[in-house]
Enzyme design. Structure first.
Site, PDB file in Angstrom:
ATOM      1  N   CYS A 244       0.827  -1.211   0.000  1.00 34.88           N
ATOM      2  CA  CYS A 244       0.000   0.000   0.000  1.00 34.88           C
ATOM      3  C   CYS A 244       0.864   1.264   0.000  1.00 34.88           C
ATOM      4  O   CYS A 244       1.487   1.571  -1.007  1.00 34.88           O
ATOM      5  CB  CYS A 244      -0.987  -0.040   1.160  1.00 34.88           C
ATOM      6  SG  CYS A 244      -2.368   1.119   0.957  1.00 34.88           S
ATOM      7  N   HIS A 329      -3.942  -5.027  -0.095  1.00 35.79           N
ATOM      8  CA  HIS A 329      -3.593  -5.586   1.208  1.00 35.79           C
ATOM      9  C   HIS A 329      -3.682  -7.112   1.160  1.00 35.79           C
ATOM     10  O   HIS A 329      -4.778  -7.672   1.317  1.00 35.79           O
ATOM     11  CB  HIS A 329      -4.540  -5.053   2.292  1.00 35.79           C
ATOM     12  CG  HIS A 329      -4.335  -3.607   2.604  1.00 35.79           C
ATOM     13  ND1 HIS A 329      -3.589  -3.157   3.664  1.00 35.79           N
ATOM     14  CD2 HIS A 329      -4.781  -2.492   1.968  1.00 35.79           C
ATOM     15  CE1 HIS A 329      -3.580  -1.833   3.682  1.00 35.79           C
ATOM     16  NE2 HIS A 329      -4.300  -1.416   2.655  1.00 35.79           N
ATOM     17  N   ASP A 331      -2.860  -9.089   3.346  1.00 36.36           N
ATOM     18  CA  ASP A 331      -3.256  -9.548   4.683  1.00 36.36           C
ATOM     19  C   ASP A 331      -4.760  -9.485   4.879  1.00 36.36           C
ATOM     20  O   ASP A 331      -5.275  -9.988   5.893  1.00 36.36           O
ATOM     21  CB  ASP A 331      -2.575  -8.677   5.743  1.00 36.36           C
ATOM     22  CG  ASP A 331      -2.797  -7.190   5.474  1.00 36.36           C
ATOM     23  OD1 ASP A 331      -2.261  -6.697   4.476  1.00 36.36           O
ATOM     24  OD2 ASP A 331      -3.508  -6.533   6.249  1.00 36.36           O
TER      25      ASP A 331
END
EC number: 6.3.5.5
Length: 364
Positions: A244, A329, A331
């Site tokens: 990001c 992202h 994650d």
């Protein structure tokens, strides 16, 4: 309590207040996720922003102890169509209303969030305020209000701290990290040391890292010039992985440019194509800036991923160094876990680099 959402172009939306009763000013942005409001509110990438959810019912499963992405949320406000009157979930510990009150974050409901979203998509993201009364000078005062640009400094840790394990030694440079990044690295037994955003390359290399992670964070990447010098030096020596804001800083450090998007990507329904394989992952995203595709032509960076809907640059890799980045992202939190294999690629890159170093030492 009657409250108003006022935009800097003079548009006014009446609603009902909840959460804290303070007035607030921030950039109004929208998130298209159907759930994950707790993770979004506690994501430091929203520092300084008024966060609006397009899904019509928010707060229905409450707030729990496990889904925080940071200890202290820093968004400036929350805008919803409807707040659930009762939260129902076995993990629920606190209502959204009470959570916002605890953290002094004002909210406003009974807003036609779809209409506001269409307005932003047409006019672009803009400053907004949540107030009790609209005065003759409210809009003019909003227009001249300068938003805080030191949001990375506010979001980053000020002191180094460890998360010990027995695997690869990874330095995490915190620009406003999500806890889920640490969770994904911990799952892979990485021995983590988290450092402040303004740490130097020499401080990082003194820890003898096997790899370096550049995290997500809020704001304009051009407001963090000190990070560029560090990135240019570190990428020469050890594998580097940016997410990001870390992706945007990686691009700037290598001679590319970034720009402010009209209304950004915020949600977890963004399809991303890996150019080399054609693989498509649905991804979680939260960014208002992006890498300028044309600016990459004279750099040593190659595009590895792109957003299918608008062609945004979603991944980069250095042609000479073991360094890469993604705009989305991997994650998740919230969102799909389609792309968590990116963390495995980072692990593999560190292992390959270690093997190459040992081989060169043996041959010498």
């Amino acid at each position: 309590m009657k409250r108003y959402l006022v935009l800097e172009d003079g548009t006014i939306y009446p609603g009902t207040g909840f959460g804290a009763t303070t007035a607030t000013v921030g950039e109004l942005v929208f998130n298209t996720g159907m759930s994950g409001y707790q993770e979004s509110i506690t994501d430091q990438s929203y520092n300084g922003e008024i966060l609006m959810f397009t899904y019509p019912l928010i707060g229905n499963y409450g707030i729990n102890r496990d889904d925080h992405e940071s200890i202290k949320p820093t968004c400036k406000g929350v805008v919803v169509h409807e707040v659930a009157r009762r939260a129902s979930n076995w993990r629920n510990e606190l209502s959204l209303d009470d959570y916002l009150k605890q953290n002094d974050i004002p909210g406003i409901m009974d807003i036609d969030t779809r209409a506001v979203t269409k307005h932003i998509r047409t006019k672009g993201a803009m400053k907004a305020t949540i107030v009790d009364n609209v005065l003759p000078d409210t809009v003019e005062r909003l227009k001249v209000t300068e938003l805080n640009r030191a949001v990375v400094a506010q979001s980053s840790t000020t002191n180094a701290y460890p998360n010990p394990a027995t695997g690869p030694n990874v330095v995490v440079v915190d620009f406003g990290l999500k806890h889920s990044i640490l969770r994904e690295l911990a799952k892979r037994q990485c021995n983590l040391t988290v450092l402040p955003y303004n740490t130097t390359a020499s401080e990082i290399m003194a820890l003898n890292p096997d790899g370096v992670m550049l995290t997500n964070g809020p704001g304009d990447p051009k407001d963090v010039p000190e990070a560029l010098v560090m990135i240019r030096e570190v990428e020469k020596h050890v594998p580097l992985f940016g997410i990001c804001l870390g992706h945007q800083l990686f691009a700037l450090a290598n001679g590319a440019d970034t720009f402010k998007m009209k209304f950004g990507h915020r949600g977890f329904n963004h399809p991303v194509r890996e150019i080399a394989t054609g693989r498509i992952d649905f991804t979680s995203q939260n960014h208002g800036y992006a890498v300028d595709r044309e600016s990459l032509a004279k750099t040593d960076l190659m595009i590895t991923h792109e957003e299918i809907n608008d062609g945004t640059v979603e991944g980069l890799r250095h042609r000479d160094y073991a360094a890469f980045s993604v705009q989305y992202h991997p994650d998740a939190a919230p969102g799909p876990h389609d792309a968590d294999h990116i963390f495995d690629e980072f692990i593999d890159l560190m292992a390959a680099n270690q093997a190459a170093r040992k081989g060169s030492q043996f041959n010498a």
